[in-house]
Design an enzyme around this catalytic site. Structure first.
Site, short mmCIF file in Angstrom:
data_model
loop_
_atom_site.label_atom_id
_atom_site.label_comp_id
_atom_site.label_asym_id
_atom_site.label_seq_id
_atom_site.Cartn_x
_atom_site.Cartn_y
_atom_site.Cartn_z
N SER A 170 -9.19 0.30 10.67
CA SER A 170 -9.33 -0.80 9.72
C SER A 170 -10.50 -1.72 9.97
O SER A 170 -10.94 -2.43 9.06
CB SER A 170 -8.04 -1.63 9.69
OG SER A 170 -7.79 -2.21 10.96
N HIS A 189 -4.77 2.61 5.70
CA HIS A 189 -6.04 2.44 4.99
C HIS A 189 -6.58 3.75 4.42
O HIS A 189 -7.67 3.78 3.87
CB HIS A 189 -7.08 1.80 5.92
CG HIS A 189 -6.83 0.36 6.19
ND1 HIS A 189 -7.30 -0.64 5.37
CD2 HIS A 189 -6.14 -0.26 7.17
CE1 HIS A 189 -6.92 -1.82 5.84
NE2 HIS A 189 -6.22 -1.61 6.94
N LYS A 243 -1.57 -2.10 0.30
CA LYS A 243 -3.03 -2.05 0.24
C LYS A 243 -3.46 -1.37 -1.05
O LYS A 243 -3.49 -2.01 -2.09
CB LYS A 243 -3.57 -1.38 1.51
CG LYS A 243 -3.26 -2.21 2.76
CD LYS A 243 -3.80 -1.61 4.02
CE LYS A 243 -3.63 -2.57 5.19
NZ LYS A 243 -2.23 -2.94 5.49
#
Length: 396
Positions: free
Chosen positions: A186, A214, A244
């Site tokens: 990340s 991610h 996310k």
């Protein structure tokens, strides 16, 4: 009454953080967290959100959430194992299993909860965990909670992993050995070497665990890092978030049916914390459906990512080893990093400074997160601000 010892501790340490440029200021957003946000009445191009696909403000997700509130209420009402499992949760898990191409899925209240829950449900003090040195804090905490022996290997160094896996297995000290890694890291935006990691795991009979927070929605045409490499049948635990790229809240673990059954009876956040709300479950399901149906948002994300990266590199900024939309501009000194971020804010760009302890000392960076919702004009304005401030501070 506040203890004088506590007050002294807090005052001294907060002051020390501020002096060293390590104190994090929280900036409340007024309104939605989209490509442009409002803070203290000022409109800013938003390059700090994890909202990769722009789904947090997507009208289709909003409508799904509203309908779920009307039909199922504001909250789930109980933990999953009593009567907090709604039909909406089951639909979400079925859709996630289809998306990840696995037998089954268990969903949790957050991605952080996933790592706290799943690792400690399978690993214990008689086991060992091989963990990449740059793994996310939630992985580190999940490993600690398990009480297994934690053996760190150098970041993405497969020779170091092989050496330490061999030592751990051949020592005969451990009942089980797991290897765990982020799919996408990340802070730097680099991708884990999953094919090599899986080869090592097969050679030494390691349990494999990939945190794809991610990577989901980003790699593998949206399906994630594991699918990007075609390793769905080779990775035991696929962990992901719904907060996310999916734009909502929650997390999940995907894998074999037996693994998911075990997590339902042994992972503590599933057993002892109320389920996510009906609105969150329905909106997350809608997000997954959209990604299954079309890759348009994923393609727009990558188009914007390449555009911003190319622009920053042409200006002379150091964007490190990023292979994904996560685009750090590495400044180095913590105070300089904070100053750069502040000047961006003054020029109408919100890009947060990331400093120790989130990244190593001397590796401060402003982390940029282009999304599918950004327009070319927004990115051009951001690049103009970067050029102006970079020259002003002598960084380019």
């Amino acid at each position: 009454m506040t203890s004088s010892v506590l007050q002294s501790f807090l005052n001294e340490n907060i002051s020390a953080l501020k002096e060293r440029g390590l104190y994090n200021e929280i900036d409340p957003v007024q309104g939605a967290n989209g490509p442009v946000i409002t803070i203290d009445g000022q409109k800013l191009i938003n390059l700090s959100s994890n909202n990769y696909l722009g789904l947090a403000t997507d009208e289709r997700l909003r409508e799904a959430a509203k309908e779920a509130v009307d039909s199922h209420g504001a909250g789930a009402g109980a933990v999953r194992t009593i009567n907090g499992t709604l039909d909406l949760h089951l639909t979400l898990e079925e859709k996630l299993a289809e998306f990840k191409d696995t037998e089954a899925v268990i969903s949790y209240q957050s991605g952080f909860n996933c790592n706290m829950a799943a690792i400690s449900a399978v690993m214990d003090k008689h086991d060992a965990i091989l963990s990449d040195e740059l793994n996310h804090a939630s992985i580190i905490d999940g490993c600690r909670l398990s009480k297994a022996k934690i053996i760190r290997f150098d970041h993405s160094d497969m020779e170091d992993l092989r050496t330490k896996a061999k030592e751990a297995v051949e020592s005969g000290q451990y009942n089980k050995v797991m290897v765990i890694t982020d799919g996408v890291f990340s802070m730097d935006g680099d991708i884990a070497k999953l094919p090599e990691m899986v080869d090592i795991a097969e050679a030494f009979d390691l349990i494999t665990y990939v945190d794809d927070a991610h990577g989901s929605g980003v790699l593998g045409k949206g399906a994630g890092t594991v699918k990007h490499f075609g390793l769905q049948d080779k990775v035991d635990f696929q962990m992901g978030t719904l907060s996310k790229a999916m734009g909502v809240i929650g997390g999940y673990v995907a894998g074999k049916t037996e693994l998911i059954d075990w997590l339902k009876v042994r992972s503590r956040p599933f057993l002892f914390s109320t389920a996510v709300s009906p609105a969150d479950a329905a909106a997350s399901t809608k997000a997954i459906e959209l990604l299954i149906q079309s890759t348009d948002l994923n393609e727009k994300l990558w188009k914007n990512s390449h555009y911003l990266k190319d622009g920053l590199k042409k200006l002379g900024f150091d964007i490190g080893v990023s292979e994904t939309p996560i685009t750090p501009c590495i400044i180095g000194d913590e105070k300089d990093t904070q100053k750069f971020s502040k000047r961006l804010y003054e020029e109408g760009v919100y890009a947060k400074a990331i400093v120790f302890p989130t990244v190593p000392r001397g590796k401060g960076r402003v982390r940029n997160m282009p999304t599918a919702a950004h327009t070319k004009e927004m990115l051009d304005d951001a690049l103009k601000a970067y050029e102006k401030i970079g020259k002003e501070l002598g960084l380019i």
